[in-house]
Motif scaffolding. Structure first.
Motif, PDB file in Angstrom:
ATOM      1  N   PHE A   6      72.710  50.142  24.595  1.00 26.90           N
ATOM      2  CA  PHE A   6      73.850  49.723  23.788  1.00 26.90           C
ATOM      3  C   PHE A   6      73.530  49.844  22.297  1.00 26.90           C
ATOM      4  CE2 PHE A   6      76.286  46.522  21.501  1.00 26.90           C
ATOM      5  CZ  PHE A   6      77.573  46.858  21.894  1.00 26.90           C
ATOM      6  N   ARG A   9      73.577  53.410  21.266  1.00 27.72           N
ATOM      7  CA  ARG A   9      74.922  53.955  21.229  1.00 27.72           C
ATOM      8  C   ARG A   9      75.687  53.450  20.009  1.00 27.72           C
ATOM      9  NH1 ARG A   9      77.505  52.093  25.849  1.00 27.72           N
ATOM     10  NH2 ARG A   9      75.460  51.807  26.758  1.00 27.72           N
ATOM     11  N   ARG A  13      77.455  54.272  15.105  1.00 29.06           N
ATOM     12  CA  ARG A  13      78.695  53.701  14.578  1.00 29.06           C
ATOM     13  C   ARG A  13      78.394  52.807  13.383  1.00 29.06           C
ATOM     14  NH1 ARG A  13      79.920  51.020  20.211  1.00 29.06           N
ATOM     15  NH2 ARG A  13      80.060  52.856  21.530  1.00 29.06           N
ATOM     16  N   GLU A  14      77.337  52.029  13.512  1.00 25.58           N
ATOM     17  CA  GLU A  14      76.961  51.132  12.419  1.00 25.58           C
ATOM     18  C   GLU A  14      76.690  51.943  11.154  1.00 25.58           C
ATOM     19  OE1 GLU A  14      76.013  47.739  12.265  1.00 25.58           O
ATOM     20  OE2 GLU A  14      76.690  47.241  14.289  1.00 25.58           O
ATOM     21  N   ARG A  16      77.726  54.936  10.395  1.00 23.41           N
ATOM     22  CA  ARG A  16      78.941  55.540   9.878  1.00 23.41           C
ATOM     23  C   ARG A  16      79.703  54.531   9.026  1.00 23.41           C
ATOM     24  NH1 ARG A  16      82.365  56.526  14.184  1.00 23.41           N
ATOM     25  NH2 ARG A  16      80.665  56.596  15.664  1.00 23.41           N
ATOM     26  N   SER A  17      79.701  53.301   9.476  1.00 23.61           N
ATOM     27  CA  SER A  17      80.519  52.304   8.800  1.00 23.61           C
ATOM     28  C   SER A  17      79.964  51.942   7.426  1.00 23.61           C
ATOM     29  CB  SER A  17      80.581  51.047   9.638  1.00 23.61           C
ATOM     30  OG  SER A  17      79.355  50.370   9.551  1.00 23.61           O
ATOM     31  N   GLU A  19      77.989  49.718   6.750  1.00 15.87           N
ATOM     32  CA  GLU A  19      77.656  48.293   6.716  1.00 15.87           C
ATOM     33  C   GLU A  19      76.194  48.045   6.351  1.00 15.87           C
ATOM     34  OE1 GLU A  19      79.390  45.167   8.496  1.00 15.87           O
ATOM     35  OE2 GLU A  19      80.570  46.245   7.010  1.00 15.87           O
ATOM     36  N   THR A 286      80.189  39.395  14.206  1.00 18.08           N
ATOM     37  CA  THR A 286      80.131  40.315  15.333  1.00 18.08           C
ATOM     38  C   THR A 286      79.383  39.680  16.498  1.00 18.08           C
ATOM     39  OG1 THR A 286      80.021  42.049  13.689  1.00 18.08           O
ATOM     40  CG2 THR A 286      79.564  42.676  15.952  1.00 18.08           C
ATOM     41  N   LEU A 289      81.485  37.196  18.235  1.00 18.83           N
ATOM     42  CA  LEU A 289      82.467  37.913  19.048  1.00 18.83           C
ATOM     43  C   LEU A 289      81.825  38.450  20.322  1.00 18.83           C
ATOM     44  CD1 LEU A 289      85.332  39.139  19.249  1.00 18.83           C
ATOM     45  CD2 LEU A 289      84.344  41.208  18.281  1.00 18.83           C
ATOM     46  N   MET A 290      80.655  39.073  20.157  1.00 20.56           N
ATOM     47  CA  MET A 290      79.979  39.632  21.323  1.00 20.56           C
ATOM     48  C   MET A 290      79.644  38.539  22.315  1.00 20.56           C
ATOM     49  SD  MET A 290      78.373  43.045  20.495  1.00 20.56           S
ATOM     50  CE  MET A 290      76.642  42.829  20.378  1.00 20.56           C
ATOM     51  N   PHE A 299      70.390  39.619  24.808  1.00 20.78           N
ATOM     52  CA  PHE A 299      71.050  40.882  24.522  1.00 20.78           C
ATOM     53  C   PHE A 299      71.309  41.023  23.025  1.00 20.78           C
ATOM     54  CE2 PHE A 299      74.802  43.526  24.042  1.00 20.78           C
ATOM     55  CZ  PHE A 299      74.490  44.608  24.832  1.00 20.78           C
ATOM     56  N   GLU A 829      90.944  44.394   5.002  1.00 21.98           N
ATOM     57  CA  GLU A 829      89.698  44.472   5.767  1.00 21.98           C
ATOM     58  C   GLU A 829      89.377  43.148   6.441  1.00 21.98           C
ATOM     59  OE1 GLU A 829      86.337  45.558   3.407  1.00 21.98           O
ATOM     60  OE2 GLU A 829      87.454  47.290   2.637  1.00 21.98           O
ATOM     61  N   THR A 832      90.473  41.380  10.578  1.00 24.17           N
ATOM     62  CA  THR A 832      90.279  42.379  11.607  1.00 24.17           C
ATOM     63  C   THR A 832      90.016  41.666  12.910  1.00 24.17           C
ATOM     64  OG1 THR A 832      88.049  42.566  10.793  1.00 24.17           O
ATOM     65  CG2 THR A 832      89.564  44.330  10.197  1.00 24.17           C
TER      66      THR A 832
ATOM     67  N   PHE B 102      92.517  38.917  14.591  1.00 21.27           N
ATOM     68  CA  PHE B 102      92.283  39.775  15.753  1.00 21.27           C
ATOM     69  C   PHE B 102      90.833  39.889  16.190  1.00 21.27           C
ATOM     70  CE2 PHE B 102      95.506  41.224  12.708  1.00 21.27           C
ATOM     71  CZ  PHE B 102      96.610  40.657  13.341  1.00 21.27           C
ATOM     72  N   LEU B 104      88.509  42.132  15.567  1.00 21.67           N
ATOM     73  CA  LEU B 104      87.959  43.427  15.968  1.00 21.67           C
ATOM     74  C   LEU B 104      86.684  43.631  15.148  1.00 21.67           C
ATOM     75  CD1 LEU B 104      91.210  45.575  16.011  1.00 21.67           C
ATOM     76  CD2 LEU B 104      90.113  44.348  17.898  1.00 21.67           C
ATOM     77  N   LEU B 120      79.177  45.695  27.516  1.00 22.52           N
ATOM     78  CA  LEU B 120      78.421  44.457  27.689  1.00 22.52           C
ATOM     79  C   LEU B 120      78.304  44.111  29.166  1.00 22.52           C
ATOM     80  CD1 LEU B 120      79.745  42.230  24.786  1.00 22.52           C
ATOM     81  CD2 LEU B 120      77.455  43.167  25.070  1.00 22.52           C
ATOM     82  N   LYS B 155      96.432  46.265  15.568  1.00 22.61           N
ATOM     83  CA  LYS B 155      95.141  45.599  15.790  1.00 22.61           C
ATOM     84  C   LYS B 155      95.238  44.703  17.017  1.00 22.61           C
ATOM     85  CE  LYS B 155      94.121  45.212  10.996  1.00 22.61           C
ATOM     86  NZ  LYS B 155      93.648  44.473   9.861  1.00 22.61           N
TER      87      LYS B 155
END
Ligand SMILES: Nc1ncnc2c1ncn2[C@@H]1O[C@H](COP(=O)(O)OP(=O)(O)OP(=O)(O)O)[C@@H](O)[C@H]1O
Ligand SMILES: [Mg+2]
Lengths: 832, 235
Positions: A6, A9, A13-14, A16-17, A19, A286, A289-290, A299, A829, A832, B102, B104, B120, B155
């Motif tokens: 994970f 993968r 993306r990280e 690219r962002s 961040e 994040t 959220l995860m 994890f 932003e 989100t 949201f 995201l 996950l 979103k």
């Protein structure tokens, strides 16, 4: 496994962002700075060491009382090293009926392996460097030797059984300072003539030396290889033993370079710590959220760790490229100083070291934040204000200090110094934090009396109490180390300047008999040269220590054994020389005439294992003298005063065969008087220190330049690093300023507010850093460099204004984009 | 389906839940003695004035937080008996979320956000499954867009797709339309109820919107931390 997959993968993306850009930049910057400083210190260190090696005319010198066996030469060749042989001994040289004592130096092809011999075609003529040695049948002789026997270039001298033609005046040979206290003017001849001269044989006092030079690593290997199989009669000398003065300067330069390496490391640590914090903070949402989506703690932390490592690797790669480019660029700019081309390349070593250092820093500083991240409560998804419990401060401090200490140890080496540094860092960081919090509280109160921009800015400082304090610590530490570097550099250059001054003694007179003192003094008076101080010198042999024979005794090291067993030069004096510093015990009282007391030089005492109260027994011309050690001193070799390892109290050496030595400055235009002196007192040896002084100056000038170059570079890197640290605090400000502008604040007002915040942070950091740097600089100057430390009020000015300037300017650039971005974009932003 | 005995297969059970928090003014009770049972496939609205404790209740039901006293049984497991990781694993298996704001991940595009719970949960065909559901919420064209490039309604569609992607047993939604205009809100709810029916998920929906609440099988009313009514819509 799942976490690894994970993490991999989602990593792209990280990236690219964008961040994680700040952390990437911080790690890259750290690696680049460490690489470049590592490269510079390595390179400059080698250049300085090589210059210092000139004093040996080699990298390594094997000296022996018997001819050096062929196998040693073979061994050196096996290690791909160059070799050359020298034989030196005193001998009387004749021109017709005139004669003078000379140091005969017989040399083989290749001599000198380091440095160059210089010759002139006429007495006091223009000198030039030469490659090669006198041809067979020819000699190069010191001008004072020729003066004594009334010879000139082209004349023939009788040396032993040979008649050799003088083809040049010898003005300089690199190794002339070795053992100079017993040297008469020298004469160089070719080894091909050695056997016919009849000078070498039973009973002659020949000192043989095998000179060895080559690749640094090979020299070290060779040196290690011979240590165990070295017979008693052969001793190895490396540069550090050969000339205290040259060594001191080179050594201090090296220490400064290490200090610089340490400082660039600390700066990198600050940048990495700040951005690792930010990395963790930004991921908190994040992670919550995860977790709400069902990710376990294991994890979450695995993913973060893997990504951190990947980031580290990327940063390291980017940093290496930049560092390598910087290396190339620097070596081009500093081509003379670095002796590129002459020295082998440093290769990847600094890069590898920098990379591993950066990784250690990254882990040491990011781990606590990651662990905090792991404990992020999933509830944060619903209530944004819930935070994971902060990691234990002891844990954070312990881990980051461990990382820093591990890395510092490599550069500092000395555990005491390491403790001082680490202790200093802890104390300063702690004080910075406490004062930071105090200041934050005060600022919080003060805000009612100021305009809206300031109120907003100051309110921010106060609201982010812990964060603001952490920022003060980071900036403060950064500024502290930069100030420290500036201070030490100034002190160091200042200290060297005195050695470079023109009134240092440039001649030694030795072997003056007691009855010659008056007439020698008169000669100086006639030439209007200030009468020199004559220091007595008595040759003695040490026989026992506390009644134990010097032969049977155990010594801490070989140098000590050598010191005790060789013929010793003793002196006596009423008052301690101004170039000495008492370390232990007490100097004998004025007018002391009691039982003999002795004062020992500290390093000699340590090598030989002597301490106060030990009784040293000497035999002098068949008579015994026993003296008790009453003090231990340090000698400032930079002074060029006559100094002795062992000095006895007045009266101890009365009636012993005594000669006198003296050091004095003789201006160039008055030097011809020395010819009169040598004619009137043929047994007095005059030693020209000009060449030695020149060598020392060469080293010091090079070292000064090196110190400046590295200093400038580190300063630049430091500012860049602080810049990165400021960047890492900009996130929230971005949002807040967008919000304020959405609420109708003018851009200027918002901007002024952000700047007010930075100005406050910068001031606090600057004030605290100035205080910290003063203390640290005092410790470093006195403990690490043996320099007198002078307090400077300029430091405070520089610290505070520098703090405000660096923080505000870097804050300006960071905040500008935040303030200028359209509020709509920023606010968009957020949800989100 | 809805007239099957709802007591038999209860998927969510709240037993005497209370929650206290300490504040500068002393201990604050934000939820007291709340008990109820929710059957599989039921849709339940939680209503009440602002500050009543709705979000707090939701957090407890989903195991994002633990009650001070009482316990929650979710899909047969007592949440108080599980540690944080245990609750996380349970959430991964059987819970989906839709939030008012949201949530995201800004660094991931729409598709990747939907893939997140699938990844996950260790699903191998995460991408295909995510694409399929993204199609269903009507964002098939925009899967590669990042959250910042999407409107609020879009979103929330992504969030809904993410919530349904793992086919959870229970879906929790905390004012999913709170940040949206009423028209968009209505379409979003349409979508949610549709997916809910299709996958026979249990829905727990916190809302201020009476009309929305009325579309649920059952309404729980909270006031100042207490359950004041529990009404079932006429079948
Ligand atoms: N950790 C906490 N600390 C202090 N007070 C809390 C905490 N959690 C919740 N509260 C308080 O408990 C009450 C209930 O909060 P909750 O978020 O559950 O309300 P809500 O019903 O969801 O309201 P809204 O409709 O406005 O979202 C509020 O007054 C809130 O301030
Ligand atoms: Mg709520």
């Amino acid at each position: 496994m799942k976490a690894l997959a994970f993490a991999l993968r989602s990593f792209s993306r990280e990236l690219r962002s964008g961040e994680v850009l700040v952390l990437l930049v911080a790690v890259g910057l750290a690696v680049a700075a460490l690489t470049a400083v590592g490269f510079l210190t390595d390179r400059i260190g080698k250049a300085v060491a090589r210059q210092a090696n000139e004093v040996l005319a080699a990298d390594l010198r094997l000296r022996s009382q018997v001819p050096v066996p062929e196998e040693w030469r073979d061994l050196a060749r096996e290690y791909n090293l160059e070799t050359a042989d020298t034989l030196s001994f005193p001998s009387v040289v004749f021109k017709n009926d005139d004669s003078a004592l000379a140091t005969i130096k017989i040399v083989s092809d290749g001599y000198p392996l380091r440095g160059k011999v210089r010759i002139a075609d006429t007495l006091f003529g223009e000198q030039r460097a030469v490659d090669g040695i006198p041809a067979s049948g020819e000699v190069w002789a010191d001008g004072s030797l020729l003066a004594r026997v009334g010879a000139d270039v082209g004349d023939t001298l009788a040396v032993g059984e040979l008649n050799l033609r003088v083809t040049a005046i010898l003005t300089y040979r690199p190794d002339q300072s070795i053992g100079f206290a017993s040297l008469a003017p020298s004469l160089i001849m070719n080894i091909a003539d050695a056997s016919q001269s009849g000078l070498i044989g039973e009973g002659s006092r020949v000192a043989y030396a095998l000179l060895v030079a080559g690749d640094e690593a090979a020299v070290t290997d060779f040196n290690d290889a011979i240590q165990d199989i070295l017979p008693d009669e052969i001793r190895v000398r490396s540069q550090e033993e050969s000339s205290e003065r040259a060594y001191n300067a080179a050594d201090r330069a090296q220490r400064f370079l290490s200090l610089t390496a340490v400082i660039s490391l600390l700066l990198s640590a600050v940048a990495v710590a700040m951005s690792a914090r930010r990395f963790a903070h930004r991921r908190m949402d994040t992670v919550a959220l995860m977790k709400s989506l069902g990710a376990t703690q294991g994890f979450v932390i695995s993913v973060a760790l893997v990504q951190l490592l990947l980031l580290g690797v990327l940063g390291v790669v980017a940093g290496s490229v930049v560092g390598f480019a910087a290396e190339e660029l620097l070596s081009r700019i500093l081509i003379d100083l670095l002796q590129q081309g002459e020295l082998p390349g440093v290769g990847l070593r600094p890069v590898i070291l920098a990379c591993s250092s950066a990784m250690v820093l990254l882990l040491g500083f990011a781990l606590p934040s990651l662990i905090q991240l792991r404990n992020t409560p999933p509830l944060r998804i619903l209530r944004h204000d819930v935070m994971p419990p902060p990691p234990s401060r002891i844990f954070v401090a312990g881990l980051s200090l461990a990382a820093v200490a591990a890395l510092l140890y490599r550069s500092v080496g000395d555990p005491v110094m390491l403790l001082i540094l680490i202790g200093g860092i802890i104390v300063i960081a702690g004080l910075l934090y406490l004062l930071g919090r105090l200041m934050v509280a005060v600022i919080g109160r003060a805000r009612s009396g100021v305009g809206v921009a300031w109120r907003y800015g100051l309110a921010n400082v106060a609201r982010r109490g812990r964060d603001s304090a952490v920022q003060v610590v980071a900036f403060g530490l950064g500024i502290t180390v930069l100030l420290l570097l500036t201070l030490v550099r100034t002190d160091l250059l200042e200290g060297w300047r005195s050695t470079l001054e023109d009134d240092a003694p440039n001649h030694f007179l030795i072997n003056i008999q007691p009855h010659e003192l008056d007439s020698v003094g008169k000669l100086f008076e006639l030439s209007e040269i200030e009468a020199p101080v004559f220091t007595p010198m008595v040759r003695a042999r040490m026989v026992s220590i506390n009644d134990e024979s010097v032969k049977d005794r155990e010594y801490p090291n070989e140098d000590g054994k050598w010191l005790a067993n060789r013929e010793a030069n003793l002196s006596w004096t009423e008052a301690m020389s101004s170039s000495n510093e008492l370390l232990e015990g007490a100097w004998w009282p004025a007018g002391y005439r009691g039982p003999p007391l002795a004062s020992i030089e500290s390093e000699a005492a340590a090598n030989a294992g002597f301490s106060i109260g030990d009784r040293l027994k000497f035999v002098i011309a068949g008579r015994e003298v026993e003296a008790e050690i009453s003090s231990i001193r340090k000698i400032n070799w930079d002074s060029f005063q006559p100094n002795f390892f062992i000095v006895l109290s007045p009266g101890a050496l009365d009636g012993m065969p005594t000669t006198y030595i003296s050091s004095l400055r003789i201006a160039a235009e008055k030097q011809p008087m020395l010819i009169d002196l040598m004619r009137a007192h043929p047994s007095v040896s005059v030693i020209d220190l000009g060449a030695i002084l020149e060598q020392v100056r060469g080293i010091i000038e090079k070292a000064s330049l090196a110190v400046q170059a590295v200093f400038m570079f580190t300063l630049a890197a430091g500012i860049a690093v602080l810049f990165a640290a400021v960047q890492s605090t900009i996130d929230e400000r971005r949002f807040e300023s967008a919000m304020l502008r959405a609420l109708g604040a003018k851009r200027r007002t918002v901007f002024a507010g952000v700047m007010a915040e930075f100005a406050a942070l910068g001031t606090a950091a600057g004030v605290l850093a100035s205080a910290g740097a003063s203390v640290l600089a005092y410790l470093v100057a006195t403990r690490m460099f043996d320099l007198a430390y002078s307090f400077s009020p300029m430091l405070w000015l520089a610290g505070v204004s520098g703090g405000v300037l660096v923080v505000c300017v870097s804050g300006y650039f960071a905040a500008r984009s935040a303030v200028n971005s359209r509020p709509a974009d920023v606010l968009r932003e957020v949800n989100t | 389906m809805s007239n099957q005995s709802s007591e038999a297969i209860s998927v969510l059970e709240a037993y005497k839940l209370s929650k206290q928090v300490s504040s500068p003014e002393g201990t604050l009770t934000i939820l007291s003695d709340v008990s109820f049972t929710i059957a599989a496939g039921e849709s339940v609205a939680v209503v009440g004035p602002s500050g009543a404790g709705k979000s707090t209740l939701l957090a407890l039901l989903a195991g994002l937080d633990l009650p001070s006293t009482g316990h929650v049984v979710l899909n047969g497991s007592n949440l108080s008996r599980l540690d944080e990781d245990g609750r996380a694993v349970l959430r991964a298996e059987s819970v989906g979320f839709v939030f008012q704001s949201f949530h995201l991940v800004p660094s991931l595009n729409a598709l990747e956000n939907v893939m997140l719970p699938l990844e996950l949960a260790g699903q191998s065909n995460a991408r295909a499954a995510a694409l399929e559901i993204i199609e269903k919420v009507g964002l098939g064209e925009r899967w590669s867009h990042y959250p910042a490039q999407l409107s609020g309604g879009e979103k929330q569609r992504v969030a809904i797709a993410r919530a349904f992607a793992t086919e959870p047993a229970v879906l929790f939604a905390d004012e999913p339309t709170g940040n949206l205009d009423s028209r968009t809100g209505a379409t979003i709810m349409q979508l949610m109820f549709k997916l809910n029916r299709e996958s026979s998920t249990t829905l727990v929906l916190v809302t201020h919107d009476q009309a929305l609440a009325a579309r649920c099988d059952r309404i729980l009313s909270l006031d100042v931390g207490k359950l004041v009514s529990d009404t079932r819509a006429a079948v």
